[in-house]
Design a protein around this motif. Structure first.
Motif, mmCIF file in Angstrom:
data_model
loop_
_atom_site.group_PDB
_atom_site.id
_atom_site.type_symbol
_atom_site.label_atom_id
_atom_site.label_comp_id
_atom_site.label_asym_id
_atom_site.label_seq_id
_atom_site.Cartn_x
_atom_site.Cartn_y
_atom_site.Cartn_z
ATOM 1 N N UNK A 1 0.823 -1.206 0.000
ATOM 2 C CA UNK A 1 0.000 0.000 0.000
ATOM 3 C C UNK A 1 0.860 1.260 0.000
ATOM 4 N N UNK A 2 2.148 1.098 -0.095
ATOM 5 C CA UNK A 2 2.987 2.284 -0.168
ATOM 6 C C UNK A 2 4.372 1.957 -0.685
ATOM 7 N N UNK A 3 4.948 2.911 -1.387
ATOM 8 C CA UNK A 3 6.325 2.772 -1.827
ATOM 9 C C UNK A 3 7.068 3.997 -1.311
ATOM 10 N N UNK A 4 8.173 3.763 -0.628
ATOM 11 C CA UNK A 4 8.994 4.870 -0.162
ATOM 12 C C UNK A 4 10.335 4.745 -0.870
ATOM 13 N N UNK A 5 10.657 5.738 -1.685
ATOM 14 C CA UNK A 5 11.865 5.641 -2.481
ATOM 15 C C UNK A 5 12.899 6.631 -1.981
ATOM 16 N N UNK A 6 14.059 6.110 -1.590
ATOM 17 C CA UNK A 6 15.142 6.981 -1.140
ATOM 18 C C UNK A 6 16.199 7.013 -2.222
ATOM 19 N N UNK A 7 15.808 7.353 -3.407
ATOM 20 C CA UNK A 7 16.751 7.315 -4.510
ATOM 21 C C UNK A 7 16.563 8.476 -5.441
ATOM 22 N N UNK A 8 17.467 8.597 -6.359
ATOM 23 C CA UNK A 8 17.384 9.702 -7.293
ATOM 24 C C UNK A 8 17.163 9.247 -8.719
ATOM 25 N N UNK A 9 17.347 7.956 -8.998
ATOM 26 C CA UNK A 9 17.222 7.510 -10.383
ATOM 27 C C UNK A 9 15.795 7.692 -10.899
ATOM 28 N N UNK A 10 14.813 7.553 -10.026
ATOM 29 C CA UNK A 10 13.475 7.931 -10.421
ATOM 30 C C UNK A 10 12.495 6.804 -10.627
ATOM 31 N N UNK A 11 11.356 7.190 -11.159
ATOM 32 C CA UNK A 11 10.213 6.311 -11.298
ATOM 33 C C UNK A 11 9.520 6.633 -12.612
ATOM 34 N N UNK A 12 9.003 5.631 -13.267
ATOM 35 C CA UNK A 12 8.333 5.906 -14.532
ATOM 36 C C UNK A 12 6.975 6.547 -14.285
ATOM 37 N N UNK A 13 6.575 7.486 -15.154
ATOM 38 C CA UNK A 13 5.283 8.139 -14.997
ATOM 39 C C UNK A 13 4.121 7.153 -15.004
ATOM 40 N N UNK A 14 4.303 6.033 -15.725
ATOM 41 C CA UNK A 14 3.223 5.051 -15.758
ATOM 42 C C UNK A 14 2.987 4.461 -14.365
ATOM 43 N N UNK A 15 4.086 4.201 -13.646
ATOM 44 C CA UNK A 15 3.950 3.683 -12.285
ATOM 45 C C UNK A 15 3.320 4.742 -11.372
ATOM 46 N N UNK A 16 3.741 5.990 -11.570
ATOM 47 C CA UNK A 16 3.167 7.072 -10.754
ATOM 48 C C UNK A 16 1.649 7.119 -10.957
ATOM 49 N N UNK A 17 1.252 7.055 -12.231
ATOM 50 C CA UNK A 17 -0.179 7.113 -12.546
ATOM 51 C C UNK A 17 -0.927 5.947 -11.929
ATOM 52 N N UNK A 18 -0.331 4.772 -12.018
ATOM 53 C CA UNK A 18 -0.978 3.579 -11.499
ATOM 54 C C UNK A 18 -1.150 3.682 -9.989
ATOM 55 N N UNK A 19 -0.073 4.135 -9.316
ATOM 56 C CA UNK A 19 -0.127 4.258 -7.857
ATOM 57 C C UNK A 19 -1.184 5.271 -7.438
ATOM 58 N N UNK A 20 -1.238 6.392 -8.160
ATOM 59 C CA UNK A 20 -2.216 7.415 -7.825
ATOM 60 C C UNK A 20 -3.627 6.860 -7.971
ATOM 61 N N UNK A 21 -3.826 6.072 -9.019
ATOM 62 C CA UNK A 21 -5.159 5.536 -9.282
ATOM 63 C C UNK A 21 -5.553 4.505 -8.239
ATOM 64 N N UNK A 22 -4.604 3.661 -7.852
ATOM 65 C CA UNK A 22 -4.914 2.571 -6.919
ATOM 66 C C UNK A 22 -4.718 2.977 -5.468
ATOM 67 N N UNK A 23 -4.480 4.256 -5.205
ATOM 68 C CA UNK A 23 -4.329 4.707 -3.831
ATOM 69 C C UNK A 23 -3.122 4.094 -3.124
#
Lengths: 96, 343
Positions: free
Chosen positions: B42-64
């Motif tokens: 139910x959560x991802x905590x990223x302590x990095x700088x390489x980043x995240x794909x926008x598709x994953x961001x969108x999916x996470x936002x949608x699925x709460x």
């Protein structure tokens, strides 16, 4: 609960390879691949029903088979692993 | 009732996260280092700088699924917020309460009451468990002050007055925080609370744990459909999850502070796992951070009986239950917001 899903898809017949790929893809969506056609999935009852619906819509019951092993909540004492590629424990802290 | 799901922590700064089907895939140097089905977390905590794909961001936002980015030192950077969903009527009511001084005060008072009550419990618990080892006089004295403080909070008539009482109680509580450090005393000293940056190891631990706690509170509020950015006691400020901060107040001492004390007192972490930068900021080494996160995850899975619901839940579910109770109060199903009063 932990559900172990194994499948046997007949790839010699018509469309077998396609079905195999589809089944594998759905299993990856829901769980963790422990061996080639063996998946460990942490599911609740609803999710299990969903996944069953999807998988059973893909396979051809005349030629392929699917087996679900419901290992319940206390699955930790029921699994012994030997050899490479230890599976991911989804209850333990996930740090990558 | 919602199930306590796992949180995925990314501790290596070189990791890149992307979405594949329903899995989050972690890549490092073009190689896949892990994949996890998203319905298990139910959560991802990223302590990095390489980043995240926008598709994953969108999916996470949608699925709460909350997606939080921290700097390697644990400072909060950003969080992903998608389309607003959920119950618009509930949110409008929340905004109305937030604009109304009296109604806001009523909720804030209960939250602060919870905070002071729980801080007092932490002191009382130390007195009870270590009466032979410690000079409990000073703890008793502070605990009595907090008892008096609880009484005066109930009589508070304005938000500023309440904020003053809260600050006073917090500083009294932190004035004896050092007494509760029982092991490794020469290496872990607590003088006073400081942040941005934390100037000693104890403050570094506290700050990091609070960051983890606030992200839990934020996703709990979003899950029940409240707006985490509109608070009752914390005023609105762009980018500040004020309601999450409000909700966190009552949980700080019992969840975060006691957790930090346990880490030190059980010698789960060591002084060598920290380093100091030129500006005085104390930073955790990667290994220490991993240990803290590991311990935090197991703390979240410990079961307790919720004092208001009388139901067995995990510690990790407490913010969610409190958010649910708050939503019920906002909706008018409860007469008052019941804070989490731990005994």
């Amino acid at each position: 609960m932990l559900v172990l899903i194994t499948y046997d898809v007949n790839t010699e017949s018509e469309g077998g390879k396609k079905r195999l790929r589809k089944v594998a893809k759905q299993c990856v969506n829901y769980g963790h691949r422990v061996q080639n056609s063996v998946f460990e999935c942490m599911l609740d009852t609803t999710q299990l029903r969903q996944l069953r619906g999807i998988l059973e819509g893909i396979i051809d019951v005349e030629k392929d088979s699917l087996r679900y092993y419901l290992l319940g909540k206390n699955y930790k004492d029921k699994v012994i692993h030997v050899g490479v590629k230890e599976s991911l424990n989804l209850d333990a802290p996930l740090i990558l | 009732m919602k199930r306590l799901l796992n949180t995925l922590y990314i501790s290596n700064p070189e990791s890149y996260l992307s979405l594949d089907g329903e899995n989050v895939v972690v890549r490092r140097d073009e190689k896949e280092v892990g994949r996890v089905p998203l319905h298990n977390i139910d959560g991802i905590v990223s302590m990095g700088f390489a980043g995240t794909s926008p598709r994953l961001m969108g999916y996470c936002a949608e699925k709460n699924i909350s997606l939080t980015f921290l700097s390697t030192s644990g400072r909060f950077l950003a969080t992903i917020c998608g389309e607003s969903k959920g119950n618009v009527i509930l949110r409008k009511e929340q905004y109305r309460i937030s604009d109304n001084k009296e109604q806001s005060l009523r909720i804030a008072k209960n939250m602060i009451l919870g905070k002071v009550y729980n801080s007092k419990w932490v002191l009382e618990r130390t007195i009870r468990d270590y009466s032979l080892r410690l000079n409990t006089e000073i703890l008793k004295e502070k605990s009595e002050y907090l008892t008096a403080s609880i009484k005066s909070i109930q009589q508070a008539t304005a938000m500023d007055q309440l904020r003053g009482m809260e600050g006073e109680a917090a500083s009294v509580y932190f004035s004896v925080f050092d007494t509760m450090i029982l092991q490794q005393k020469d290496k872990f000293q607590f003088d006073k609370r400081n942040r941005r940056p934390p100037l000693d190891k104890v403050n570094a631990l506290l700050s990091f744990t609070y960051t983890l706690l606030v992200s839990m509170c934020k996703s709990a509020l979003e899950t029940v459909g409240l707006d985490a950015y509109v608070g009752f006691m914390h005023t609105d400020r762009p980018g500040r999850a004020s309601l999450a901060l409000d909700l966190m107040e009552e949980l700080r001492s019992v969840l975060a502070d006691r957790f930090v004390l346990t880490l030190i007192n059980k010698k789960m972490i060591h002084a060598s796992g920290f380093y100091q930068k030129e500006n005085g900021a104390v930073i955790m080494e990667d290994e220490t951070r991993k240990t803290v996160i590991f311990a935090w995850q197991s703390k979240k899975q410990e079961e307790i009986v919720h004092p208001f619901l009388k139901e067995k839940i995990e510690w990790g579910m407490v913010p969610y239950v409190q958010a649910l109770l708050l939503a019920r109060y906002v909706r008018g199903d409860l007469d008052a917001y019941p804070p989490f009063l731990w005994k």
